[in-house]
Design a protein around this motif. Sequence first.
Motif, PDB file in Angstrom:
ATOM      1  N   GLN A  11      69.783  78.894  56.226  1.00 39.15           N
ATOM      2  CA  GLN A  11      69.441  80.064  57.030  1.00 39.15           C
ATOM      3  C   GLN A  11      67.958  80.381  56.895  1.00 39.15           C
ATOM      4  N   VAL A  12      67.452  80.418  55.661  1.00 40.10           N
ATOM      5  CA  VAL A  12      66.042  80.730  55.426  1.00 40.10           C
ATOM      6  C   VAL A  12      65.145  79.651  56.018  1.00 40.10           C
ATOM      7  N   ARG A  13      65.528  78.393  55.869  1.00 40.76           N
ATOM      8  CA  ARG A  13      64.713  77.303  56.402  1.00 40.76           C
ATOM      9  C   ARG A  13      64.601  77.385  57.913  1.00 40.76           C
ATOM     10  N   LEU A  14      65.676  77.767  58.574  1.00 43.60           N
ATOM     11  CA  LEU A  14      65.636  77.917  60.030  1.00 43.60           C
ATOM     12  C   LEU A  14      64.775  79.110  60.434  1.00 43.60           C
ATOM     13  N   GLN A  15      64.825  80.167  59.652  1.00 41.08           N
ATOM     14  CA  GLN A  15      64.093  81.387  59.992  1.00 41.08           C
ATOM     15  C   GLN A  15      62.583  81.215  59.896  1.00 41.08           C
ATOM     16  N   VAL A  16      62.112  80.410  58.948  1.00 41.55           N
ATOM     17  CA  VAL A  16      60.671  80.361  58.681  1.00 41.55           C
ATOM     18  C   VAL A  16      60.000  79.080  59.165  1.00 41.55           C
ATOM     19  N   GLN A  17      60.747  78.125  59.710  1.00 39.55           N
ATOM     20  CA  GLN A  17      60.117  76.877  60.127  1.00 39.55           C
ATOM     21  C   GLN A  17      59.140  77.103  61.282  1.00 39.55           C
ATOM     22  N   SER A  18      58.134  76.260  61.369  1.00 39.18           N
ATOM     23  CA  SER A  18      57.091  76.381  62.375  1.00 39.18           C
ATOM     24  C   SER A  18      57.609  76.023  63.756  1.00 39.18           C
ATOM     25  N   VAL A  19      57.262  76.830  64.751  1.00 39.89           N
ATOM     26  CA  VAL A  19      57.673  76.552  66.124  1.00 39.89           C
ATOM     27  C   VAL A  19      56.892  75.380  66.695  1.00 39.89           C
ATOM     28  N   GLU A  20      55.675  75.150  66.155  1.00 37.23           N
ATOM     29  CA  GLU A  20      54.845  74.057  66.650  1.00 37.23           C
ATOM     30  C   GLU A  20      55.364  72.706  66.164  1.00 37.23           C
ATOM     31  N   LYS A  21      55.846  72.663  64.913  1.00 35.85           N
ATOM     32  CA  LYS A  21      56.397  71.431  64.354  1.00 35.85           C
ATOM     33  C   LYS A  21      57.739  71.744  63.698  1.00 35.85           C
ATOM     34  N   PRO A  22      58.732  72.037  64.510  1.00 31.79           N
ATOM     35  CA  PRO A  22      60.040  72.378  63.935  1.00 31.79           C
ATOM     36  C   PRO A  22      60.664  71.202  63.206  1.00 31.79           C
ATOM     37  N   GLN A  23      61.150  71.472  62.013  1.00 28.38           N
ATOM     38  CA  GLN A  23      61.753  70.431  61.194  1.00 28.38           C
ATOM     39  C   GLN A  23      63.228  70.234  61.510  1.00 28.38           C
ATOM     40  N   TYR A  24      63.864  71.303  61.976  1.00 26.92           N
ATOM     41  CA  TYR A  24      65.303  71.251  62.251  1.00 26.92           C
ATOM     42  C   TYR A  24      65.585  71.687  63.693  1.00 26.92           C
ATOM     43  N   ARG A  25      66.562  71.039  64.317  1.00 28.37           N
ATOM     44  CA  ARG A  25      66.921  71.358  65.706  1.00 28.37           C
ATOM     45  C   ARG A  25      67.974  72.457  65.788  1.00 28.37           C
ATOM     46  N   GLY A  26      68.623  72.744  64.691  1.00 30.61           N
ATOM     47  CA  GLY A  26      69.653  73.766  64.674  1.00 30.61           C
ATOM     48  C   GLY A  26      70.386  73.771  63.351  1.00 30.61           C
ATOM     49  N   THR A  27      71.435  74.587  63.278  1.00 30.21           N
ATOM     50  CA  THR A  27      72.171  74.746  62.024  1.00 30.21           C
ATOM     51  C   THR A  27      72.767  73.430  61.536  1.00 30.21           C
ATOM     52  N   LEU A  28      73.468  72.723  62.410  1.00 29.67           N
ATOM     53  CA  LEU A  28      74.112  71.475  62.013  1.00 29.67           C
ATOM     54  C   LEU A  28      73.094  70.425  61.573  1.00 29.67           C
TER      55      LEU A  28
END
Length: 312
Positions: free
Chosen positions: A40-57
């Motif tokens: 949850q925290v990783r999704l909340q703070v990841q960069s919009v310019e270089k997103p590391q995750y595409r979603g929860t799954l």
Amino acid sequence: MGTTSGLLARVSPGLLRAGPRELGTLTPRSHRTYPGPSFQVRLQVQSVEKPQYRGTLHCFQAIIKQESVLGLYRGLGSPLLGLTFINALVFGVQGNTLRALGRDSPLNQFLAGAAAGAIQCVICCPMELAKTRLQLQEAGPARTYRGPLDCLAQIYRQEGLRGVNRGMVSTLLRETPSFGVYFLTYDVLTRALGCEPGDRLLVPKLLLAGGTSGIASWLSTYPVDVVKSRLQADGLQGAPRYRGIVDCVQQSYREEGWRVFTRGLASTLLRAFPVNAATFATVTVVLSYARGEEARLEGDAGSAALAQPSSL
């Protein structure tokens, strides 16, 4: 009987005779239960310019692939250290506030819950700061912090007391209304569903009331939780970006739109219902068993007293 007023009239062992609706004071929301918050925290703070995750799954799969299952539980020590103190504060403040208000009503349940939520921020804020930093740091030998206490110690040495309490205002803005909503929702639902001793559908009703309360609590302040996470993670990997809550909201909205304030919500709600539902149901079963044991012991003691010869 009221959710708290009935409980306040009893002190152990009378606590074991608390009715189902009194259980609301025994089980504050388990809104920091693992493994949900790890991604949850990783999704909340990841960069919009270089997103590391595409979603929860995808985040879930990536953590397991890169860090094994243990990666889902990174930062677990911090919540465990503060859980006992938080529960003690919540129980005491919520119960005493409701007693001071004089009447068990939905409004007073909200006010008492809000008071409990506000007070426990003193422990909750540093605890979540350490949890956030531990979850976002690099894995392996290069990690910055060895554990929650080491994390807080390093922050204190570098930033002082203000650094340890980073995100306190946003935590207050989140916890105060969300705890009020939690206790209010549980109280209203248990009244509406008629959760009383002897009801054969008691456990399903408590499952529904507890799970729904958890969801309502999160929905009421989730955008504030996103802001809090970003403020507490700010500066961990580079120069600080935000000057405060308003600046964080403005920058986040300008760069990512309104959807940024719902990032990670799916994983939160997916665990909120079963976790809170299971909590209430478990306490019900345990207290029911304890009440049965107490009644049996009282019966044995009564029989023994009757069997003793009179001294008259």
